[in-house]
Design a protein around this motif. Structure first.
Motif, PDB file in Angstrom:
ATOM      1  N   VAL A 264      -9.554   1.856  -4.910  1.00 22.78           N
ATOM      2  CA  VAL A 264      -9.169   0.996  -6.027  1.00 22.78           C
ATOM      3  C   VAL A 264      -8.126  -0.025  -5.584  1.00 22.78           C
ATOM      4  O   VAL A 264      -8.187  -1.201  -5.955  1.00 22.78           O
ATOM      5  CB  VAL A 264      -8.638   1.839  -7.207  1.00 22.78           C
ATOM      6  CG1 VAL A 264      -8.180   0.935  -8.356  1.00 22.78           C
ATOM      7  CG2 VAL A 264      -9.714   2.808  -7.695  1.00 22.78           C
ATOM      8  N   PHE A 265      -7.173   0.400  -4.777  1.00 22.01           N
ATOM      9  CA  PHE A 265      -6.114  -0.510  -4.346  1.00 22.01           C
ATOM     10  C   PHE A 265      -6.685  -1.705  -3.583  1.00 22.01           C
ATOM     11  O   PHE A 265      -6.377  -2.856  -3.893  1.00 22.01           O
ATOM     12  CB  PHE A 265      -5.098   0.231  -3.474  1.00 22.01           C
ATOM     13  CG  PHE A 265      -4.007  -0.664  -2.944  1.00 22.01           C
ATOM     14  CD1 PHE A 265      -2.904  -0.966  -3.720  1.00 22.01           C
ATOM     15  CD2 PHE A 265      -4.101  -1.221  -1.682  1.00 22.01           C
ATOM     16  CE1 PHE A 265      -1.905  -1.809  -3.246  1.00 22.01           C
ATOM     17  CE2 PHE A 265      -3.108  -2.059  -1.196  1.00 22.01           C
ATOM     18  CZ  PHE A 265      -2.009  -2.351  -1.984  1.00 22.01           C
ATOM     19  N   PHE A 266      -7.512  -1.429  -2.578  1.00 20.76           N
ATOM     20  CA  PHE A 266      -7.984  -2.535  -1.741  1.00 20.76           C
ATOM     21  C   PHE A 266      -9.006  -3.410  -2.471  1.00 20.76           C
ATOM     22  O   PHE A 266      -9.116  -4.598  -2.200  1.00 20.76           O
ATOM     23  CB  PHE A 266      -8.565  -1.990  -0.430  1.00 20.76           C
ATOM     24  CG  PHE A 266      -7.503  -1.508   0.514  1.00 20.76           C
ATOM     25  CD1 PHE A 266      -6.673  -2.409   1.150  1.00 20.76           C
ATOM     26  CD2 PHE A 266      -7.299  -0.159   0.741  1.00 20.76           C
ATOM     27  CE1 PHE A 266      -5.673  -1.980   2.013  1.00 20.76           C
ATOM     28  CE2 PHE A 266      -6.304   0.283   1.597  1.00 20.76           C
ATOM     29  CZ  PHE A 266      -5.488  -0.637   2.228  1.00 20.76           C
TER      30      PHE A 266
ATOM     31  N   TYR B  27       0.832  -1.211   0.000  1.00 24.91           N
ATOM     32  CA  TYR B  27       0.000   0.000   0.000  1.00 24.91           C
ATOM     33  C   TYR B  27       0.864   1.256   0.000  1.00 24.91           C
ATOM     34  O   TYR B  27       0.595   2.210  -0.733  1.00 24.91           O
ATOM     35  CB  TYR B  27      -0.925   0.008   1.214  1.00 24.91           C
ATOM     36  CG  TYR B  27      -1.786   1.259   1.256  1.00 24.91           C
ATOM     37  CD1 TYR B  27      -2.834   1.430   0.362  1.00 24.91           C
ATOM     38  CD2 TYR B  27      -1.506   2.278   2.161  1.00 24.91           C
ATOM     39  CE1 TYR B  27      -3.607   2.573   0.375  1.00 24.91           C
ATOM     40  CE2 TYR B  27      -2.276   3.434   2.176  1.00 24.91           C
ATOM     41  CZ  TYR B  27      -3.330   3.575   1.285  1.00 24.91           C
ATOM     42  OH  TYR B  27      -4.074   4.711   1.287  1.00 24.91           O
ATOM     43  N   TYR B  28       1.903   1.256   0.837  1.00 20.93           N
ATOM     44  CA  TYR B  28       2.769   2.427   0.879  1.00 20.93           C
ATOM     45  C   TYR B  28       3.411   2.671  -0.484  1.00 20.93           C
ATOM     46  O   TYR B  28       3.552   3.816  -0.930  1.00 20.93           O
ATOM     47  CB  TYR B  28       3.854   2.259   1.944  1.00 20.93           C
ATOM     48  CG  TYR B  28       3.329   2.427   3.347  1.00 20.93           C
ATOM     49  CD1 TYR B  28       2.672   3.584   3.731  1.00 20.93           C
ATOM     50  CD2 TYR B  28       3.484   1.420   4.298  1.00 20.93           C
ATOM     51  CE1 TYR B  28       2.177   3.741   5.015  1.00 20.93           C
ATOM     52  CE2 TYR B  28       2.996   1.566   5.586  1.00 20.93           C
ATOM     53  CZ  TYR B  28       2.340   2.737   5.938  1.00 20.93           C
ATOM     54  OH  TYR B  28       1.848   2.889   7.201  1.00 20.93           O
ATOM     55  N   ILE B  29       3.792   1.602  -1.142  1.00 18.56           N
ATOM     56  CA  ILE B  29       4.423   1.721  -2.456  1.00 18.56           C
ATOM     57  C   ILE B  29       3.475   2.379  -3.451  1.00 18.56           C
ATOM     58  O   ILE B  29       3.842   3.308  -4.167  1.00 18.56           O
ATOM     59  CB  ILE B  29       4.870   0.331  -2.946  1.00 18.56           C
ATOM     60  CG1 ILE B  29       6.116  -0.090  -2.189  1.00 18.56           C
ATOM     61  CG2 ILE B  29       5.119   0.312  -4.432  1.00 18.56           C
ATOM     62  CD1 ILE B  29       6.448  -1.550  -2.305  1.00 18.56           C
ATOM     63  N   PHE B  30       2.237   1.895  -3.492  1.00 21.92           N
ATOM     64  CA  PHE B  30       1.261   2.489  -4.405  1.00 21.92           C
ATOM     65  C   PHE B  30       0.952   3.932  -4.027  1.00 21.92           C
ATOM     66  O   PHE B  30       0.775   4.793  -4.893  1.00 21.92           O
ATOM     67  CB  PHE B  30      -0.022   1.650  -4.423  1.00 21.92           C
ATOM     68  CG  PHE B  30      -0.023   0.617  -5.501  1.00 21.92           C
ATOM     69  CD1 PHE B  30      -0.683   0.843  -6.691  1.00 21.92           C
ATOM     70  CD2 PHE B  30       0.662  -0.568  -5.339  1.00 21.92           C
ATOM     71  CE1 PHE B  30      -0.669  -0.108  -7.699  1.00 21.92           C
ATOM     72  CE2 PHE B  30       0.683  -1.527  -6.328  1.00 21.92           C
ATOM     73  CZ  PHE B  30       0.013  -1.297  -7.532  1.00 21.92           C
ATOM     74  N   ASN B  31       0.865   4.192  -2.744  1.00 16.19           N
ATOM     75  CA  ASN B  31       0.552   5.549  -2.294  1.00 16.19           C
ATOM     76  C   ASN B  31       1.645   6.528  -2.698  1.00 16.19           C
ATOM     77  O   ASN B  31       1.368   7.611  -3.242  1.00 16.19           O
ATOM     78  CB  ASN B  31       0.387   5.551  -0.770  1.00 16.19           C
ATOM     79  CG  ASN B  31      -0.114   6.878  -0.253  1.00 16.19           C
ATOM     80  OD1 ASN B  31      -1.169   7.361  -0.626  1.00 16.19           O
ATOM     81  ND2 ASN B  31       0.657   7.485   0.625  1.00 16.19           N
ATOM     82  N   TYR B  32       2.907   6.143  -2.455  1.00 15.47           N
ATOM     83  CA  TYR B  32       4.010   7.024  -2.825  1.00 15.47           C
ATOM     84  C   TYR B  32       4.112   7.167  -4.349  1.00 15.47           C
ATOM     85  O   TYR B  32       4.403   8.244  -4.862  1.00 15.47           O
ATOM     86  CB  TYR B  32       5.321   6.490  -2.247  1.00 15.47           C
ATOM     87  CG  TYR B  32       5.402   6.559  -0.748  1.00 15.47           C
ATOM     88  CD1 TYR B  32       4.899   7.647  -0.049  1.00 15.47           C
ATOM     89  CD2 TYR B  32       5.981   5.525  -0.012  1.00 15.47           C
ATOM     90  CE1 TYR B  32       4.964   7.706   1.331  1.00 15.47           C
ATOM     91  CE2 TYR B  32       6.048   5.577   1.377  1.00 15.47           C
ATOM     92  CZ  TYR B  32       5.541   6.672   2.037  1.00 15.47           C
ATOM     93  OH  TYR B  32       5.603   6.734   3.410  1.00 15.47           O
TER      94      TYR B  32
END
Length: 494
Positions: free
Chosen positions: A485-487, A79-84
């Motif tokens: 979308v991610f989850f 999640y952190y990777i996608f967020n950044y």
């Protein structure tokens, strides 16, 4: 060692745009059978996780970055990777739009110069032969490098124009925001007056056992332990029906637990209540007076339905309540847990009064005498300036010392440190789980070294850049659907 286009795996990290200030996420999943919705948009341009998009490229780059750093890629890091990566993509989009609007185009000569370091011989000089071999054997890879470098130089142009770069003009940067000399002088002056202190630390985790026992005895009802089984349902009429069936011996309490209870307050099929102490049960009763009903419930009797925080609950007393024995360490520990969670001011007030008495003795005798008499921990704080939040270009408070964790953002602590006069003692100061008393030791201590000009310049540039990114990510032009979308489409498909 010969360097060529075939051995530049590090290029992908080197080409991350200069305007990106945050690390970006990593993951290579997603649903293959249908197109995922956009993760958001900036100024009307959608941000999609698809091949060859900026977003996908940033995700892949930082996946490699994490792996190269030896960081485990778990669910949290996904999640952190996608967020950044999303933040980096937004920044990149804003940059491209701004540069395009300006009409700037990266000159081919600038791209050629940027390529040269990747085709050097053993002596470190550019080798046209290596470049021609790469162009012949791997033309698409060279073209990809040109494309990446063009994008990086475009981003760099925007970053330098906004925040300055390496190109000097006299003593100042040729490009970007300029820092007023009065601003730098003000910051330089901030670190000049440093002060050192003696400090007494009272650790509130060391609350005396005698005080725990005294509180427990004064509030003994809170620590009565009950042995209840419970049935909890959503509505009152259902609870009343169950109560009647139990009273008429149509169903056993145990069977009713299995068939009807949502087990909100019990974790097993037996229906045994999880939290057994008076103060715990009282919390989930909507009407606190109902605690009297439960206190008077006879063994094997079942209460009428009582309104609780998640519905209606029937209580059965399985055995007599147990009165607290404050000689038992388990009960004393329960009292301390209760105080920490529910009435911490009791502990804080005890140590505040103790710290006030400490200060009186220190004034009348000496700081060291008071430390001994009150069994406080003495800490000598080296000289530091007022530096809220630990600005990196100034000396800092050593927050690794006992009692000082988080003190660099504790306004009460810093105000006391500024205003104390020689020999004075502060009022008791709360810092986390500690009560502190300060005594000024030395004033006007000068730093051993002045703030380096370059360090100050870099720090101010970083603040400008961080502020710009914060504004960008709060822009009304940005639509952020990343979490949804991610989850839904990434985590559910892992």
């Amino acid at each position: 060692m010969k360097r060529s286009v075939y051995t530049i795996g590090s290029l992908v990290i080197l080409l991350i745009a200069a305007f990106i200030f945050v690390l970006v996420p990593i993951f290579a999943g997603g649903k293959a059978q249908k197109r995922m919705p956009a993760f958001g948009s900036y100024d009307g341009t959608e941000i999609r996780y698809e091949q060859n998009t900026d977003f996908a490229n940033y995700v892949a780059r930082y996946a490699d970055y994490y792996k190269n750093q030896g960081i485990e890629i778990n669910n949290s890091n996904y999640y952190y990777i996608f967020n950044y990566a999303f933040n980096a993509t937004v920044t990149q989009l804003a940059t491209k739009k701004a540069v395009k609007k300006s009409g700037y185009i990266v000159p081919k000569t600038a791209v050629n110069r940027a390529l040269m370091p990747y085709f050097t011989d053993e002596s470190g000089n550019y080798s046209s032969k290596l470049y021609k071999v790469a162009l012949k054997d791997r033309p698409s890879q060279v073209e990809d490098m040109r494309s990446e470098l063009t994008e990086t130089l475009t981003t760099q142009r925007y970053a330098e124009d906004s925040f300055g770069g390496q190109t000097p003009f006299g003593k100042a940067s040729l490009y970007g925001l300029k820092t007023a000399s009065t601003e730098t002088a003000f910051i330089e002056k901030l670190g000049q007056n440093q002060r050192s202190f003696n400090m007494a630390v009272f650790n509130m985790n060391e609350f005396p056992e005698s005080e725990k026992v005294a509180y427990g005895k004064a509030n003994a009802d809170k620590f009565i332990k009950y042995d209840f089984s419970v049935i909890t349902v959503d509505d009152k009429s259902k609870a009343e029906t169950i109560a009647k069936r139990i009273a008429n011996n149509e169903i056993t309490f145990a069977d009713a637990v299995t068939q009807y209870s949502n087990k909100s307050y019990s974790s097993t099929d037996s229906g045994k209540i999880n939290n057994k102490f008076h103060y715990q049960i009282e919390k989930f009763l909507e009407n606190k007076d109902d605690m009297e009903v439960l206190k008077n419930l006879a063994v094997d009797a079942v209460s009428a339905p009582l309104k609780t925080t998640v519905g209606y609950t029937l209580f059965r007393a399985d055995s007599e309540a147990v009165q607290p024995d404050f000689k038992e360490s388990a009960i004393i520990n329960t009292v301390f847990s209760y105080l920490n969670a529910n009435e911490f001011t009791v502990i804080e007030n005890y140590y505040t009064e103790r710290a006030k008495s400490f200060a009186e003795v220190a004034k009348a005798k000496s700081f060291n005498s008071a430390v001994t008499q009150f069994n406080a921990k003495k800490v000598e704080i080296p000289a530091f300036p007022v530096n809220y939040g630990d600005l990196s270009v100034m000396n800092k408070l050593n927050t690794s010392l006992d009692g000082l964790a988080g003190a660099s953002t504790n306004e009460a602590f810093l105000k006391a440190a500024v205003n104390l006069k020689k020999g004075e003692l502060s009022e008791p100061l709360v810092n986390g789980k500690n009560i502190l008393v300060l005594q000024l030791n030395k004033d006007n201590v000068k730093p051993e070294e002045p703030i380096p000009a370059e360090a100050l310049k870099d720090e101010l540039t970083n603040y400008d850049a961080s502020s710009a990114q914060a504004v960008l990510l709060a822009s009304p032009k940005l639509v952020n659907n990343l979490s949804d979308v991610f989850f839904k489409y990434i985590m559910n498909n892992k």
